[in-house]
Design a protein around this motif. Sequence first.
Motif, PDB file in Angstrom:
ATOM      1  N   SER A  84       0.941  -1.069   0.047  1.00  0.00           N
ATOM      2  CA  SER A  84      -0.050   0.002   0.109  1.00  0.00           C
ATOM      3  C   SER A  84       0.826   1.262   0.098  1.00  0.00           C
ATOM      4  CB  SER A  84      -1.015  -0.080   1.038  1.00  0.00           C
ATOM      5  OG  SER A  84      -0.394   0.278   2.342  1.00  0.00           O
TER       6      SER A  84
ATOM      7  N   GLN B 203       1.824   1.787  -3.592  1.00  0.00           N
ATOM      8  CA  GLN B 203       0.712   2.286  -4.531  1.00  0.00           C
ATOM      9  C   GLN B 203       0.291   3.753  -4.085  1.00  0.00           C
ATOM     10  OE1 GLN B 203      -2.559  -0.377  -3.924  1.00  0.00           O
ATOM     11  NE2 GLN B 203      -1.911  -1.794  -5.478  1.00  0.00           N
ATOM     12  N   ARG B 204       0.562   4.017  -2.702  1.00  0.00           N
ATOM     13  CA  ARG B 204       0.322   5.514  -2.565  1.00  0.00           C
ATOM     14  C   ARG B 204       1.259   6.275  -3.109  1.00  0.00           C
ATOM     15  NH1 ARG B 204       0.562   5.321   3.186  1.00  0.00           N
ATOM     16  NH2 ARG B 204      -1.154   4.013   3.228  1.00  0.00           N
TER      17      ARG B 204
ATOM     18  N   ILE C  79      -2.326   5.822  -6.355  1.00  0.00           N
ATOM     19  CA  ILE C  79      -3.444   4.917  -6.435  1.00  0.00           C
ATOM     20  C   ILE C  79      -4.458   5.314  -5.415  1.00  0.00           C
ATOM     21  CG2 ILE C  79      -4.542   2.433  -6.560  1.00  0.00           C
ATOM     22  CD1 ILE C  79      -2.175   1.715  -8.199  1.00  0.00           C
ATOM     23  N   ASP C  80      -4.329   5.833  -4.445  1.00  0.00           N
ATOM     24  CA  ASP C  80      -5.248   6.069  -3.370  1.00  0.00           C
ATOM     25  C   ASP C  80      -6.334   7.371  -3.620  1.00  0.00           C
ATOM     26  OD1 ASP C  80      -2.859   7.408  -3.014  1.00  0.00           O
ATOM     27  OD2 ASP C  80      -3.523   7.772  -1.072  1.00  0.00           O
TER      28      ASP C  80
ATOM     29  N   ARG D 179      -7.358   7.262  -6.530  1.00  0.00           N
ATOM     30  CA  ARG D 179      -8.599   6.778  -7.319  1.00  0.00           C
ATOM     31  C   ARG D 179     -10.074   6.792  -6.427  1.00  0.00           C
ATOM     32  NH1 ARG D 179      -6.810   4.052 -12.079  1.00  0.00           N
ATOM     33  NH2 ARG D 179      -8.991   3.549 -12.501  1.00  0.00           N
ATOM     34  N   LYS D 180     -11.027   7.190  -6.907  1.00  0.00           N
ATOM     35  CA  LYS D 180     -12.122   7.054  -5.953  1.00  0.00           C
ATOM     36  C   LYS D 180     -12.926   5.940  -6.185  1.00  0.00           C
ATOM     37  CE  LYS D 180     -12.180  11.377  -4.248  1.00  0.00           C
ATOM     38  NZ  LYS D 180     -10.928  11.135  -3.623  1.00  0.00           N
TER      39      LYS D 180
ATOM     40  N   ARG E 140      -9.984   0.172  -6.435  1.00  0.00           N
ATOM     41  CA  ARG E 140      -9.194   0.139  -5.251  1.00  0.00           C
ATOM     42  C   ARG E 140      -9.101  -1.082  -4.625  1.00  0.00           C
ATOM     43  NH1 ARG E 140     -10.002   5.407  -1.473  1.00  0.00           N
ATOM     44  NH2 ARG E 140      -8.721   4.141  -0.421  1.00  0.00           N
TER      45      ARG E 140
ATOM     46  N   HIS F 102      -6.993  -3.264  -7.052  1.00  0.00           N
ATOM     47  CA  HIS F 102      -5.521  -2.791  -7.065  1.00  0.00           C
ATOM     48  C   HIS F 102      -4.863  -3.398  -5.688  1.00  0.00           C
ATOM     49  CE1 HIS F 102      -5.177  -1.277 -10.824  1.00  0.00           C
ATOM     50  NE2 HIS F 102      -5.781  -0.271 -10.732  1.00  0.00           N
ATOM     51  N   PHE F 103      -5.773  -3.633  -4.818  1.00  0.00           N
ATOM     52  CA  PHE F 103      -5.175  -3.969  -3.508  1.00  0.00           C
ATOM     53  C   PHE F 103      -5.041  -5.423  -3.330  1.00  0.00           C
ATOM     54  CE2 PHE F 103      -5.300  -5.191   0.919  1.00  0.00           C
ATOM     55  CZ  PHE F 103      -4.339  -4.708   1.363  1.00  0.00           C
TER      56      PHE F 103
ATOM     57  N   ILE G 146     -10.121  -0.865   3.916  1.00  0.00           N
ATOM     58  CA  ILE G 146     -10.123   0.041   2.880  1.00  0.00           C
ATOM     59  C   ILE G 146     -11.151   1.056   3.260  1.00  0.00           C
ATOM     60  CG2 ILE G 146     -10.142   0.683   0.367  1.00  0.00           C
ATOM     61  CD1 ILE G 146      -8.822  -1.790  -0.053  1.00  0.00           C
TER      62      ILE G 146
ATOM     63  N   ILE H 113     -13.427   3.654   2.583  1.00  0.00           N
ATOM     64  CA  ILE H 113     -14.047   4.172   1.284  1.00  0.00           C
ATOM     65  C   ILE H 113     -15.535   4.846   1.909  1.00  0.00           C
ATOM     66  CG2 ILE H 113     -15.670   3.502  -0.728  1.00  0.00           C
ATOM     67  CD1 ILE H 113     -13.645   1.208  -1.102  1.00  0.00           C
TER      68      ILE H 113
END
Lengths: 246, 186
Positions: free
Chosen positions: A169, A172-173, A177-178, A180-181, A186, A189-190, B29, B31
């Motif tokens: 992570s 990715q940060r 990528i974090d 992306r809404k 997400r 990708h995780f 995560i 969200i």
Amino acid sequence: MGELTAIGFIPGRSLLHRLDPRTKQMLLFLLGGLSLNAGVTFLGVVTLALGILGRSAGLSLGRTIAETRYFLYFLVFVFAVRAVSFSGGWIPSVSLPALVEAGMVCWRLLSVVLMGILLMASTRIAHIRAALVWFLRPIPGINPRMAATMVGLVVRFLPLILFQAREMSDAQRARCIDRRKNPLVRLRHFTIPLFRRVFLGADELAAAMQARCYSNDRTLPALAFGRIDAVALGVALLLAATVFIQ
Amino acid sequence: MDSSTLQLKRMIYASLMAALTAVGAYIAIPIGPVPIVLQNLFALLAGLLLGGRWGVISIAVYLLAGAAGLPVFAGGTGGIGKFVGPTGGYLFGYVPAVYLVGMIAEKGRGRVAVDLMAMLAGTLTIYAFGVPWLKLITGMTWSKAAAVGMLPFLIGDGLKIAVAIPIVRALRPMLDGLTGPVRVAG
């Protein structure tokens, strides 16, 4: 991102270290199960005993708090949810009985977690595995050695996977990528890279275990149920009786 | 690959899926306002990826590790107490749910529609065990138990089902041939 309580085995010769791992697991079952609807007397005695045993097993208070901080946040949350009620419309109200009840719930959860930490701190994984084999033997349809080996693998890999997840992570940060809404993107990708890395590691592990001639019939460490275990179980049973004193 | 190698590999994969399920309890995560905890996604993926039998073994190992006091359940807790607590039904529910998911997915041989159905059936099974248990332990009414123990998570579950499909499509080729009859179509 969560973090595993990193308290592993601490070598030593304290009372807890000398107990048979089977005794320790029985105590955990008995006292952990009883803690869930116990009163002040029982919890007080158990917490005191856990404190003294933990101290002598080499656990320091500061380190325990540092390692369980995420669980403590969780407890604060539980306390808040339990203590505050919205009975009269939208205005939150706090009453003394609710506060006491919330405190008791948190105390119970905390004591169960402390027991788990003490078990991990005072018992080698090989001994936990041997104890599991012993417990599972009477249950039909289960290969106890295989089950115990698998639990051992879980214990070994849990911190590793958490470390990989954190590393991933971070990577990715760094690539934003974090930002992306879309939650689907997400999650994907995780999860996919994490599973891929873990499964590639599994292939290496299989090769390594085969190279060392792994088989299910390994010699287990000898366990001895001695007088000290009988005394510990007796004390625990007496303690269990205090549940009924409210 | 001879049979002992295959057995060893399956065992390791099932253990790692159990470890991943445990990791899923730690990872959320963020969200929107409610963070999505990945535990039940990972548990159901065990069924999709490993098939019915090994999926159940993997979940059983996870529950066994928890019962032995290892900190593998949500919030970093463990111990037998979790099983009799209010959320115990969800834990028990994983076993039949994963079995169902695995069995349906094995029949589907990688078809997307069948995988979707399997995930849906698995999710419903978890609630079929979790919500009555919650009602029983806490003494809430049915509607309140569902409002606390099911409704807030349904949106997240929809997302998890949607995302499970591309995940298994990406990962199955890595496991192909190891886990029984589950194969990727096309």
